[in-house]
Design an enzyme around this catalytic site. Structure first.
Site, PDB file in Angstrom:
ATOM      1  N   VAL A 115      40.841  77.295 100.500  1.00 58.77           N
ATOM      2  CA  VAL A 115      40.172  76.901 101.631  1.00 58.77           C
ATOM      3  C   VAL A 115      39.180  78.067 101.410  1.00 58.77           C
ATOM      4  CG1 VAL A 115      42.138  76.291 103.328  1.00 58.77           C
ATOM      5  CG2 VAL A 115      42.102  78.513 102.518  1.00 58.77           C
ATOM      6  N   HIS A 164      42.117  71.344 103.624  1.00 65.49           N
ATOM      7  CA  HIS A 164      42.098  72.060 104.656  1.00 65.49           C
ATOM      8  C   HIS A 164      41.588  72.997 105.304  1.00 65.49           C
ATOM      9  CE1 HIS A 164      46.324  71.728 101.365  1.00 65.49           C
ATOM     10  NE2 HIS A 164      45.905  70.745 102.719  1.00 65.49           N
ATOM     11  N   CYS A 183      36.000  77.532 118.330  1.00 63.87           N
ATOM     12  CA  CYS A 183      36.694  78.823 119.605  1.00 63.87           C
ATOM     13  C   CYS A 183      38.155  76.781 120.232  1.00 63.87           C
ATOM     14  CB  CYS A 183      35.167  78.043 120.847  1.00 63.87           C
ATOM     15  SG  CYS A 183      35.902  78.700 122.035  1.00 63.87           S
ATOM     16  N   CYS A 220      30.919  82.153 124.071  1.00 59.76           N
ATOM     17  CA  CYS A 220      31.785  80.809 125.551  1.00 59.76           C
ATOM     18  C   CYS A 220      32.566  82.129 126.214  1.00 59.76           C
ATOM     19  CB  CYS A 220      32.121  79.877 125.582  1.00 59.76           C
ATOM     20  SG  CYS A 220      33.809  79.689 124.675  1.00 59.76           S
ATOM     21  N   ALA A 271      42.316  77.021  83.992  1.00 62.74           N
ATOM     22  CA  ALA A 271      41.347  76.181  84.449  1.00 62.74           C
ATOM     23  C   ALA A 271      40.513  76.145  83.920  1.00 62.74           C
ATOM     24  CB  ALA A 271      41.686  75.260  85.552  1.00 62.74           C
TER      25      ALA A 271
END
Length: 257
Positions: free
Chosen positions: A119, A135, A143, A166, A247
């Site tokens: 993420v 994910h 919201c 809002c 990697a």
């Protein structure tokens, strides 16, 4: 099945190791379509904590105690303090050679899909475009009232918990424990694997489902599976080629012409 390790130089000669890398490279070069599955390992090489084990503790909390809808409902400020801390850590990280090699692979392959469990947004920073974020994304907010979804790249948020325009409470744009993946996301990932000739599995322990299920799916479709990981995983004996190492060291070698 081919299996070797960068750390096995006393047992496996460099010539033999190069042979295994060359075989994986040839599979990738010959493939019309390639799918890639990445996990926390590739980000760890950039300094992003994995948040697993003892080192994953924050104020004596485990991630499993904070990354849940129940924890957020109980104490949104506490959960956001943890995510704010994570955002500050991740903001210091930069894509490594492994991330950049995957960008090069995407440029070369017309049919390419990067499926990530991470993420942190490092694939985005590296320049990857065709990404399925299983994910979610820590740099997005959602919201809980109006369901708006928006990006916010500020490492440190000025007010916790943050709110939507809002007035509703905002939550991190990630998938928490006990929540389903974004609608249709897994179907897209399965389609990408099903359509590929090679699945490259990078930096994942292959224990988190449903993402880990992509590996046996690939094998059932006779897709060549190449694993790149410092340690053996639950699927190392199943894959076609298991290359042990970082990697950032192995992926650039696989991209060599």
């Amino acid at each position: 099945m081919i299996r070797t390790s960068l750390a096995m130089t006393s047992i496996v000669t460099n010539v033999r190791y190069d042979k295994f890398v060359q075989q994986a490279r040839e599979w990738i070069q010959a493939a019309d379509a390639v799918a890639v599955l990445t996990g926390a390992g590739i980000s760890a090489e950039s300094g992003v904590p994995t948040f697993r084990g003892q080192n994953g503790l924050w104020r004596d909390y485990k991630p499993e105690e904070l990354a849940t809808p129940e924890a957020f409902a109980r104490d949104p400020k506490l959960v956001w303090e943890w995510y704010n801390w994570r955002r500050e850590l991740i903001a210091k990280a930069r894509p490594n050679a492994g991330h950049k090699a995957l960008v090069e692979l995407e440029i070369r392959k017309r049919n390419f899909t990067l499926i990530t469990q991470n993420v942190d947004g490092l694939h985005d920073l590296a320049g990857s475009g065709k990404i399925l974020k299983l994910h979610g994304d820590i740099w997005r907010m959602r919201c809980i009232e109006c369901r708006s979804n928006w990006p916010d790249r500020r490492a440190t948020l000025p007010k916790l918990p943050p709110h939507c325009a809002c007035g509703g409470l905002a939550r991190p744009g990630v998938v928490w424990f006990g929540e389903p993946l974004p609608e249709g996301m897994m179907l897209e990932a399965e389609h990408a694997v099903d359509s590929a000739q090679v699945l490259l599995v990078v930096g994942t322990s292959a224990v988190v489902y449903p993402a880990a299920g992509l590996i046996p799916l690939a094998k059932s479709r006779r897709v060549k599976v190449v694993e790149v990981n410092p340690e053996a995983t639950a699927y190392s004996e199943m894959v076609d080629c298991s290359l042990r190492g970082a990697a950032g060291e192995i992926l650039p070698r696989l991209m060599e012409l």
